[in-house]
Design a protein around this motif. Structure first.
Motif, PDB file in Angstrom:
ATOM      1  N   THR A 180       0.856  -1.192   0.000  1.00  0.00           N
ATOM      2  CA  THR A 180       0.000   0.000   0.000  1.00  0.00           C
ATOM      3  C   THR A 180       0.886   1.234   0.000  1.00  0.00           C
ATOM      4  N   PRO A 181       0.758   2.108  -0.989  1.00  0.00           N
ATOM      5  CA  PRO A 181       1.629   3.291  -1.030  1.00  0.00           C
ATOM      6  C   PRO A 181       1.317   4.232   0.126  1.00  0.00           C
ATOM      7  N   PRO A 182       2.355   4.888   0.673  1.00  0.00           N
ATOM      8  CA  PRO A 182       2.120   5.828   1.782  1.00  0.00           C
ATOM      9  C   PRO A 182       1.630   7.189   1.308  1.00  0.00           C
ATOM     10  N   TYR A 183       1.429   7.345  -0.004  1.00  0.00           N
ATOM     11  CA  TYR A 183       0.949   8.612  -0.568  1.00  0.00           C
ATOM     12  C   TYR A 183       0.098   8.288  -1.789  1.00  0.00           C
ATOM     13  N   ASP A 184      -0.797   9.204  -2.141  1.00  0.00           N
ATOM     14  CA  ASP A 184      -1.667   9.006  -3.303  1.00  0.00           C
ATOM     15  C   ASP A 184      -1.006   9.456  -4.597  1.00  0.00           C
ATOM     16  N   ARG A 185      -0.089  10.409  -4.481  1.00  0.00           N
ATOM     17  CA  ARG A 185       0.606  10.913  -5.664  1.00  0.00           C
ATOM     18  C   ARG A 185       2.052  11.225  -5.277  1.00  0.00           C
TER      19      ARG A 185
END
Length: 894
Positions: free
Chosen positions: A53-58
């Motif tokens: 799961t990425p720690p940021y959306d962009r």
């Protein structure tokens, strides 16, 4: 606009648009499909694949990249380079096509005064995938461009995939029209005319049955649509700096300028020289960046790529006319330019320079040896009356001795010879195809993770408790065999199981996996291996010892137990590795950095960058510093922090490892004496390691050394065995242990003297037969011939005897001597011919070539003395008879 300004404007633009700026990852990547990071999206691959799961959306980054398939094309075009920087912006289920287009178009066209790049809109052409009508509409909406300014291209140009099942999607490129001087109007295949510099990938499809880049099935839409863009920094640089290609930009051309000074040649005068200048600029920079990230020259994988780049750079400078060491003159130029952004190049320069310069020195010796081999091959070609060096000979020079084909062509032309380039290229193509086949085989490994990703998606990450306990009560989440779920594992079968929680350490960071057992009421499993096929999921390879493991077991608790003795040994070895690394740096200096390691209970090995063998005193010092650290009972501790905090704290990160920037584990021994990023298991105090005994130090490739050592009980066992050997020798030699070395040295010297005397006697006996052999020469026409079999004679013996007998033949008469020695199953043929015999057309070289096949070999040499070898002693007598026949035939002809 210089390169650093382009980079800064890119990052600032996307940071202002809500993107997290992510630093460049290492060029080395833990991926079975890749040697190096070859695109900006690679560090984000686990996010796109759903493994993490990425720690940021962009996010946005400027990523270091290396691509190697087109090394031979470097310098020949404006597009091919090995190292490059990829600017990218990424959306993980956040914005999609329209916003990606808006952000890219805004930066490209915004005036320079406002922070953009100021490209004229009338020179820009978006391209889209031919079936992506949505993208066409969005480009029109965002840019206001007419329909005929948007190019429709096929799958090969405008559809992106990783070449394996997984995410994919159409893409749009931004092209700039460089004008009619570079190609025809509207010809988008003329890449020099319509140059693509930014690719926007619309990751929207789930691909299956991927057969090739253009042949695959679309299984459906991704649950989350993502954006992945890549903008070539060097391409934007040469367009904004008003130069012709990437080799002439501000961070590369200074190397060309220095090469001009060294060689006296000028860039821009001839295409042939320009290619060489460009190769130098590209390869010097690429090599430096690879060494900076921990690669050392070698004969396979990453090391071979680096070796090839360094040697092509050195060879290109040589072909430009400069034969002195070149890298010490050129690489510091590249360091100064790239070091403005990548400061590690400055702080780590001593190590980088040592590795690069040592490889150049080694290659210069290779060139010298290869030149001698080439000269021999050229003489053979000429003596046979031919004018072409065989493709197999050119390939052997290239593949076995590292001799570049361009140099072979150049030297052949100097001697009036041509080279069978077609044959050489064919052999090279076969080699490349073997490499591609191997790569294709490895590529399939990526698809195998699908089942593990499914388990992770369904059950979440494994509750991993290896740091806290040796035993857990666990439930089975999945039972697999051969990478696929199965209902049961029968007694004796080997398979894999996934538990909801586990105490087992999964192999990583150089530490071997734990051993132990998993049992339940009615059965037990032996744990053979523990791995993490996808991040967050621990998978146990097991053998069923008792009972059978069925899906029903998932409803019951199992007892997972790590072998405590195994874990104790593993902790000792891993902490011992850190101690040896710190000792190494204390003895050799801070540039002696670990480049790889492996440890299992009782054993450790540590690879480090160093260009020469360690002296016995240095090895003893490393061992002594390590033992002192154990005696000091240094505390061992660990804590979590960000990667930047760890670097500021002085922690050492292993080259090529991937670390989570939000949280890393730093292990320290004795405070600042040893601080390293590490996820392994460790002792609580250094004294618990027991002992560290260095058992070996050796080379593992150019610029890389390896230390091996034993720890704990295994270390004490090694010392005990050495003590027993000393005791046995003391008894046998009737000497005290302290006197053993002198006693053995004295015995060795006496033995050597005895062997030398025996050799003198043997040789005297051999040569003593010379007079008798000369006296018994057979008269063949006008020629005296001695054809003799010498059992027990080596090649050197046979040569000495043949020359001796030739000198004893009557002066003024034609004489031929052929001695065939047979020793240890090997046959040596030596022919010696005097001047009178040669004047009659008899050649020692031709005699050896004639008889060679009869003894299963071949050979050659000069007309007066030639030598060959073989393996068939059964043909010696026939070969000797043939000598007389050949001499008679040649004497008559003469």
């Amino acid at each position: 606009m210089d390169t650093s300004e382009i980079r800064n404007r890119f990052l600032a633009h996307f940071e202002a648009a809500g993107h997290t700026v992510v630093p460049s990852a290492s060029l080395l990547v833990d991926d079975p499909n890749l040697l190096f990071v070859n695109a900006g999206m690679v560090p984000f691959k686990p996010f796109f694949l759903g493994q993490e799961t990425p720690p940021y959306d962009r996010a946005t980054s400027v990523q270091k990249c290396v691509r190697t398939p087109d090394i031979e094309d470097v310098g020949k075009t404006t597009r091919h380079g090995t190292f490059f920087e990829m600017c990218g912006n990424f959306s993980f289920g956040d914005y999609f096509k329209e916003r990606a287009i808006e952000l890219a178009w805004e930066l490209v066209t915004k005036p320079v005064a406002d922070g953009g790049w100021g490209f004229p809109e009338d020179k820009l052409y978006p391209s889209v995938y031919v079936d992506d009508a949505e993208a066409v509409a969005l480009w029109k909406k965002v840019t206001g461009l007419p329909d005929d300014r948007i190019a429709r291209l096929g799958k090969s140009e405008n559809y992106w995939s990783m070449g394996v099942p997984g995410p994919g999607g159409p893409c749009s490129e931004i092209l700039i029209d460089r004008g009619p001087a570079y190609g025809a109007d509207g010809d988008f295949s003329a890449e020099d005319r319509y140059l693509e510099f930014w690719n926007l990938v619309f990751m929207q499809d789930e691909l299956s049955a991927v057969r090739s880049k253009e042949d695959f099935d679309v299984a459906g839409s991704l649950p989350k649509k993502n954006i992945d863009t890549g903008m070539g920094l060097e391409r934007v640089a040469f367009m904004t700096q008003g130069v012709e290609n990437m080799y002439e930009i501000d961070v590369m051309y200074p190397v060309i300028a220095r090469a001009e000074e060294l060689t006296g040649r000028r860039y821009g005068v001839s295409h042939e020289d320009d290619v060489r200048f460009r190769v130098v600029a590209d390869h010097v920079r690429s090599s430096m960046m690879l060494i900076g990230d921990g690669v050392t020259p070698g004969n396979e994988g990453r090391g071979y790529v680096l070796r090839r780049l360094l040697r092509r750079a050195v060879r290109s400078v040589r072909l430009l006319g400069y034969e002195d060491p070149a890298l010490p003159e050129l690489m510091p130029i590249s360091r100064d330019k790239m070091g403005e952004t990548y400061t590690d190049l400055i702080t780590d320069w001593d190590r980088i320079a040592r590795v690069a310069f040592a490889e150049e020195d080694a290659f210069r010796k290779t060139l010298q040896a290869g030149t001698q081999i080439f000269d021999l091959a050229a003489r053979e070609v000429k003596s046979s009356g031919a004018t072409t060096l065989g493709g197999d000979q050119a390939f052997a020079l290239h593949d076995t001795y590292g001799f570049p084909i361009d140099l072979t062509l150049e030297m052949a032309a100097e001697q009036g010879l041509s080279v069978d380039e077609q044959g050489f290229r064919g052999l090279m193509a076969e080699q490349r195809e073997r490499a591609k086949a191997d790569a294709r085989a490895k590529k399939g490994q990526h698809a195998d993770t699908g089942v593990y990703r499914g388990i992770l998606d369904e059950h979440g990450p494994t509750d991993w408790q290896a740091y806290d306990t040796l035993e857990t009560e666990s439930r089975v989440l999945a039972v697999l065999r051969g990478g696929a779920p199965v209902p049961v594992l029968a007694p004796g079968e080997v398979g894999e199981i996934v538990l909801d929680r586990t105490p087992f350490y999964a192999e990583s960071g150089g530490q071997a996996a734990d051993a132990g057992v998993i049992d339940w009421d009615g059965g037990s499993l032996e744990v053979l291996d523990v791995q993490r096929p996808v991040r967050g999921l621990v998978v146990h390879q097991v053998r069923v010892v008792d009972g059978e493991l069925t899906a029903a077991a998932a409803r019951h608790l199992l007892h997972a137990r790590v072998d405590p003795e195994w874990r104790t040994g593993a902790r000792q070895a891993h902490s011992g590795t850190h101690v040896v690394h710190a000792a190494l740096r204390e003895v050799l200096g801070p540039t002696a950095l670990q480049s790889g390691s492996f440890n299992r209970p009782g054993y450790l090995r540590l690879d480090f960058g160093w260009t020469q063998a360690l002296t016995p005193d240095q090895v003893r010092d490393i061992e002594q510093v390590s033992q002192q650290a154990l005696r000091a009972d240094l505390p061992v501790g660990w804590q979590y922090m960000t990667l930047e905090e760890a670097k500021e704290w002085g922690a050492i990160a292993l080259f090529g490892e991937t670390y989570d920037n939000t949280k890393v584990r730093v292990v320290e021994i004795g405070g600042p004496w040893s601080r390293e990023l590490c996820g392994g298991t460790h002792v609580d105090h250094s004294s618990q390691i027991g002992t560290i005994v260095v058992t070996g130090e050796a080379s593992v490739g150019s610029g890389s050394r390896r230390i091996e050592a034993l720890t704990g009980v295994e270390g004490f066992g090694y010392l005990a065995r050495e003590r027993d050997v000393v005791a046995q020798l003391s008894t046998m030699l009737k000497a005290q242990p302290d006197d053993l070395v002198a006693r053995v040295q004295d015995m060795a010297e006496r033995l050597k003297a005895t062997e030398k005397e025996m050799e003198r006697i043997r040789l005297a006996q051999l040569l003593g037969a010379g007079a008798a052999l000369a006296a018994s020469a057979t008269q063949v026409g006008p020629v005296k011939v001695v054809a003799h079999r010498a059992d027990g004679a080596s090649g050197g013996d046979a040569r000495q005897l043949a020359v001796d007998v030739r000198g004893r033949l009557p002066q003024g008469e034609a004489g031929v001597v052929v001695v065939i020695g047979v020793a240890d199953g090997k046959v040596s043929v030596v022919a010696a011919v005097n001047d009178e015999a040669r004047s009659r057309g008899i050649s020692a070289n031709e005699l050896v070539r004639a008889v060679g096949p009869l003894v299963g070999g071949k050979g050659g040499g000069k007309d007066d003395l030639a030598q060959g070898g073989g393996t068939d002693a059964g043909g010696v007598d026939e070969a000797l008879r043939l000598v007389t026949h050949e001499v008679g035939k040649r004497a008559v002809q003469g």
